[in-house]
Design an enzyme around this catalytic site. Sequence first.
Site, PDB file in Angstrom:
ATOM      1  N   ARG A 108       0.821  -1.207   0.000  1.00  0.00           N
ATOM      2  CA  ARG A 108       0.000   0.000   0.000  1.00  0.00           C
ATOM      3  C   ARG A 108       0.857   1.260   0.000  1.00  0.00           C
ATOM      4  O   ARG A 108       0.555   2.229  -0.692  1.00  0.00           O
ATOM      5  CB  ARG A 108      -0.915  -0.016   1.231  1.00  0.00           C
ATOM      6  CG  ARG A 108      -1.846   1.169   1.298  1.00  0.00           C
ATOM      7  CD  ARG A 108      -2.656   1.158   2.588  1.00  0.00           C
ATOM      8  NE  ARG A 108      -3.496   2.345   2.663  1.00  0.00           N
ATOM      9  CZ  ARG A 108      -3.072   3.518   3.061  1.00  0.00           C
ATOM     10  NH1 ARG A 108      -1.822   3.686   3.441  1.00  0.00           N
ATOM     11  NH2 ARG A 108      -3.890   4.556   3.079  1.00  0.00           N
ATOM     12  N   TYR A 220       1.075 -13.064  -0.879  1.00  0.00           N
ATOM     13  CA  TYR A 220       1.559 -12.741  -2.227  1.00  0.00           C
ATOM     14  C   TYR A 220       2.787 -11.837  -2.129  1.00  0.00           C
ATOM     15  O   TYR A 220       3.009 -11.182  -1.116  1.00  0.00           O
ATOM     16  CB  TYR A 220       0.461 -12.091  -3.082  1.00  0.00           C
ATOM     17  CG  TYR A 220      -0.267 -10.927  -2.450  1.00  0.00           C
ATOM     18  CD1 TYR A 220       0.281  -9.651  -2.439  1.00  0.00           C
ATOM     19  CD2 TYR A 220      -1.505 -11.091  -1.859  1.00  0.00           C
ATOM     20  CE1 TYR A 220      -0.394  -8.578  -1.871  1.00  0.00           C
ATOM     21  CE2 TYR A 220      -2.191 -10.035  -1.292  1.00  0.00           C
ATOM     22  CZ  TYR A 220      -1.624  -8.767  -1.307  1.00  0.00           C
ATOM     23  OH  TYR A 220      -2.294  -7.728  -0.736  1.00  0.00           O
ATOM     24  N   ASP A 299     -13.524   4.792   1.012  1.00  0.00           N
ATOM     25  CA  ASP A 299     -14.001   4.219   2.273  1.00  0.00           C
ATOM     26  C   ASP A 299     -14.996   5.142   2.990  1.00  0.00           C
ATOM     27  O   ASP A 299     -15.847   4.663   3.740  1.00  0.00           O
ATOM     28  CB  ASP A 299     -12.822   3.945   3.224  1.00  0.00           C
ATOM     29  CG  ASP A 299     -12.109   2.635   2.900  1.00  0.00           C
ATOM     30  OD1 ASP A 299     -12.413   2.044   1.846  1.00  0.00           O
ATOM     31  OD2 ASP A 299     -11.247   2.216   3.699  1.00  0.00           O
TER      32      ASP A 299
HETATM   33  C1  FAD Z   1      -2.682   3.888   7.308  1.00  0.00           C
HETATM   34  C2  FAD Z   1      -3.575   3.003   6.473  1.00  0.00           C
HETATM   35  C3  FAD Z   1      -3.214   1.687   6.265  1.00  0.00           C
HETATM   36  C4  FAD Z   1      -4.033   0.845   5.508  1.00  0.00           C
HETATM   37  N1  FAD Z   1      -3.655  -0.421   5.328  1.00  0.00           N
HETATM   38  C5  FAD Z   1      -4.387  -1.224   4.554  1.00  0.00           C
HETATM   39  C6  FAD Z   1      -3.965  -2.538   4.300  1.00  0.00           C
HETATM   40  O1  FAD Z   1      -2.937  -2.952   4.780  1.00  0.00           O
HETATM   41  N2  FAD Z   1      -4.737  -3.329   3.509  1.00  0.00           N
HETATM   42  C7  FAD Z   1      -5.924  -2.874   2.957  1.00  0.00           C
HETATM   43  O2  FAD Z   1      -6.588  -3.602   2.232  1.00  0.00           O
HETATM   44  N3  FAD Z   1      -6.353  -1.626   3.187  1.00  0.00           N
HETATM   45  C8  FAD Z   1      -5.615  -0.798   3.966  1.00  0.00           C
HETATM   46  N4  FAD Z   1      -6.034   0.455   4.179  1.00  0.00           N
HETATM   47  C9  FAD Z   1      -7.322   0.843   3.579  1.00  0.00           C
HETATM   48  C10 FAD Z   1      -7.222   1.070   2.110  1.00  0.00           C
HETATM   49  O3  FAD Z   1      -6.099   1.848   1.831  1.00  0.00           O
HETATM   50  C11 FAD Z   1      -8.512   1.739   1.765  1.00  0.00           C
HETATM   51  O4  FAD Z   1      -9.585   0.827   1.938  1.00  0.00           O
HETATM   52  C12 FAD Z   1      -8.620   2.146   0.346  1.00  0.00           C
HETATM   53  O5  FAD Z   1      -7.400   2.447  -0.221  1.00  0.00           O
HETATM   54  C13 FAD Z   1      -9.595   3.311   0.231  1.00  0.00           C
HETATM   55  O6  FAD Z   1      -8.877   4.463   0.562  1.00  0.00           O
HETATM   56  P1  FAD Z   1      -9.484   5.856   0.949  1.00  0.00           P
HETATM   57  O7  FAD Z   1      -8.596   6.860   0.278  1.00  0.00           O
HETATM   58  O8  FAD Z   1     -10.932   5.931   0.694  1.00  0.00           O
HETATM   59  O9  FAD Z   1      -9.315   5.946   2.541  1.00  0.00           O
HETATM   60  P2  FAD Z   1      -8.022   5.882   3.436  1.00  0.00           P
HETATM   61  O10 FAD Z   1      -6.956   5.098   2.803  1.00  0.00           O
HETATM   62  O11 FAD Z   1      -8.460   5.501   4.793  1.00  0.00           O
HETATM   63  O12 FAD Z   1      -7.508   7.407   3.475  1.00  0.00           O
HETATM   64  C14 FAD Z   1      -8.177   8.441   4.189  1.00  0.00           C
HETATM   65  C15 FAD Z   1      -7.204   9.576   4.463  1.00  0.00           C
HETATM   66  O13 FAD Z   1      -7.928  10.676   5.022  1.00  0.00           O
HETATM   67  C16 FAD Z   1      -7.196  11.220   6.085  1.00  0.00           C
HETATM   68  N5  FAD Z   1      -8.144  11.930   6.970  1.00  0.00           N
HETATM   69  C17 FAD Z   1      -9.001  11.381   7.872  1.00  0.00           C
HETATM   70  N6  FAD Z   1      -9.728  12.352   8.460  1.00  0.00           N
HETATM   71  C18 FAD Z   1      -9.331  13.530   7.907  1.00  0.00           C
HETATM   72  C19 FAD Z   1      -9.727  14.896   8.095  1.00  0.00           C
HETATM   73  N7  FAD Z   1     -10.705  15.242   8.967  1.00  0.00           N
HETATM   74  N8  FAD Z   1      -9.112  15.868   7.362  1.00  0.00           N
HETATM   75  C20 FAD Z   1      -8.121  15.534   6.473  1.00  0.00           C
HETATM   76  N9  FAD Z   1      -7.718  14.246   6.271  1.00  0.00           N
HETATM   77  C21 FAD Z   1      -8.313  13.270   6.968  1.00  0.00           C
HETATM   78  C22 FAD Z   1      -6.508  10.031   6.718  1.00  0.00           C
HETATM   79  O14 FAD Z   1      -5.389  10.434   7.468  1.00  0.00           O
HETATM   80  C23 FAD Z   1      -6.133   9.207   5.479  1.00  0.00           C
HETATM   81  O15 FAD Z   1      -4.869   9.589   4.958  1.00  0.00           O
HETATM   82  C24 FAD Z   1      -5.255   1.334   4.938  1.00  0.00           C
HETATM   83  C25 FAD Z   1      -5.622   2.670   5.163  1.00  0.00           C
HETATM   84  C26 FAD Z   1      -4.793   3.506   5.912  1.00  0.00           C
HETATM   85  C27 FAD Z   1      -5.181   4.949   6.134  1.00  0.00           C
END
Ligand code: FAD
Length: 400
Positions: A108, A220, A299
């Site tokens: 990731r 993997y 998410d």
């Molecule tokens: C640290 C981390 C590790 C992960 N590890 C895995 C993994 O190992 N395997 C897997 O399948 N999925 C993992 N995930 C989840 C996966 O990355 C997500 O399901 C997918 O990529 C969808 O991503 P997203 O951008 O919607 O949300 P996310 O990846 O959760 O990103 C959300 C971002 O918004 C930021 N944020 C939150 N609140 C605020 C706010 N109020 N203001 C500004 N920014 C804010 C957070 O810091 C984060 O960087 C992880 C997520 C994170 C954050």
Amino acid sequence: MAAARTIIVAGAGIGGLTAALSLAAKGFRVIILEKAERLEEAGAGLQLSPNASRILVDLGLRPRLAARAVTPEAINIMSARAGGEIARLPLGEAASLRAGAPYWVMHRADLQAALLAAVSDHPDIDLRLGCQFEDVTSHAKGLTVVQRRGNARQQELATTLVGADGIWSAVRNHLFPEVQPQFSGLIAWRGTLDATTLPREYTSARVQLWMGPDAHLVAYPISGARQINVVAIVPGTWNRPGWSAPGEANELKSAFASQRWPATARMLIGAVDGWRRWALFTLPDIGEWTDGAIALLGDAAHAMLPFAAQGAGMAIEDAAVLAKCLSEGSGDNIAGIPAALKRYGRQRRGRVLRVQRAARQQGRIYHLTGPLALARDLAIKAMGPERMLARQNWIYDWRV
Ligand SMILES: Cc1cc2nc3c(=O)[nH]c(=O)nc-3n(C[C@H](O)[C@H](O)[C@H](O)COP(=O)(O)OP(=O)(O)OC[C@H]3O[C@@H](n4cnc5c(N)ncnc54)[C@H](O)[C@@H]3O)c2cc1C
């Protein structure tokens, strides 16, 4: 660039960074607010199927990802009951050619770093680390977004706000405070192994899926095949938010007891040093993904169980569709934005609900016990690898 084209994205995860690049490619100016001071090397492996990798390739990311992403030759489906492999689904270059885009597995953090580098190079994207979305108000000129850095608050005018701030989204909480993540009763444990320490049969470029009683195991290669990513999913009651809590290896080993799991699967569990775990939360169907000029993505809109390996993929697809709808529907016309966002939500919701259902069903099938596990294994063998793989075409063949 005119302020009339400024979009604020809350969150610099995979979804937020891809949205920023997709929107900037359509001529928008983007400000990303990320509450973390720096983007952590946290997280484990991700699988990216062609529906998602195609979008990243179109954004010009292939050169940045090629050295770190691995194209697996096959998905090997193994059954604890049968003691070994029951099907081998061919992937590799042939599958990439068929789909017109690669099937990748990667860390990731590598994906996030590649997206971050592209964002940093883009003149129309302003990434603000350590800057948290706090509040938003709508008015005739668009939106005023309040952000906080330490104790200092700042206001910014924008046409659109995209909540890509993850499962515990503050933007969603502002729009739909009644929607709360639900604990699934399952915990993901993850660790990595140095590939050179394992026998060859464990390190070839393939995804290994072990199905067993009440648990499953996925392994993997990642990081240019130098490491093996191992994830075990087991039931449990520990349900704290977060991605990286330390886990006690003996607790996991007891879930993979020798009476029920063959030595090959237990060897992978035993070889990992330094387990991390995260409780699996999901969101119920939130119905609407948008409200006026505010939209949710990734998410924040649809956190799902990881068993279809599509959480990041759906966030990437959301980003591409959002950029398309906004560029086609609104241009410099603020009044057109709510309708453009509604179209985005309508185009995404049905597909994402179907993927969420598939992920839930997959998990139930993986964890079957007794005669039902036997029936599952026989059905998989009878179906054969080509038909098994073709069942994923509706996911992999999707295009913006
Ligand atoms: C640290 C981390 C590790 C992960 N590890 C895995 C993994 O190992 N395997 C897997 O399948 N999925 C993992 N995930 C989840 C996966 O990355 C997500 O399901 C997918 O990529 C969808 O991503 P997203 O951008 O919607 O949300 P996310 O990846 O959760 O990103 C959300 C971002 O918004 C930021 N944020 C939150 N609140 C605020 C706010 N109020 N203001 C500004 N920014 C804010 C957070 O810091 C984060 O960087 C992880 C997520 C994170 C954050």
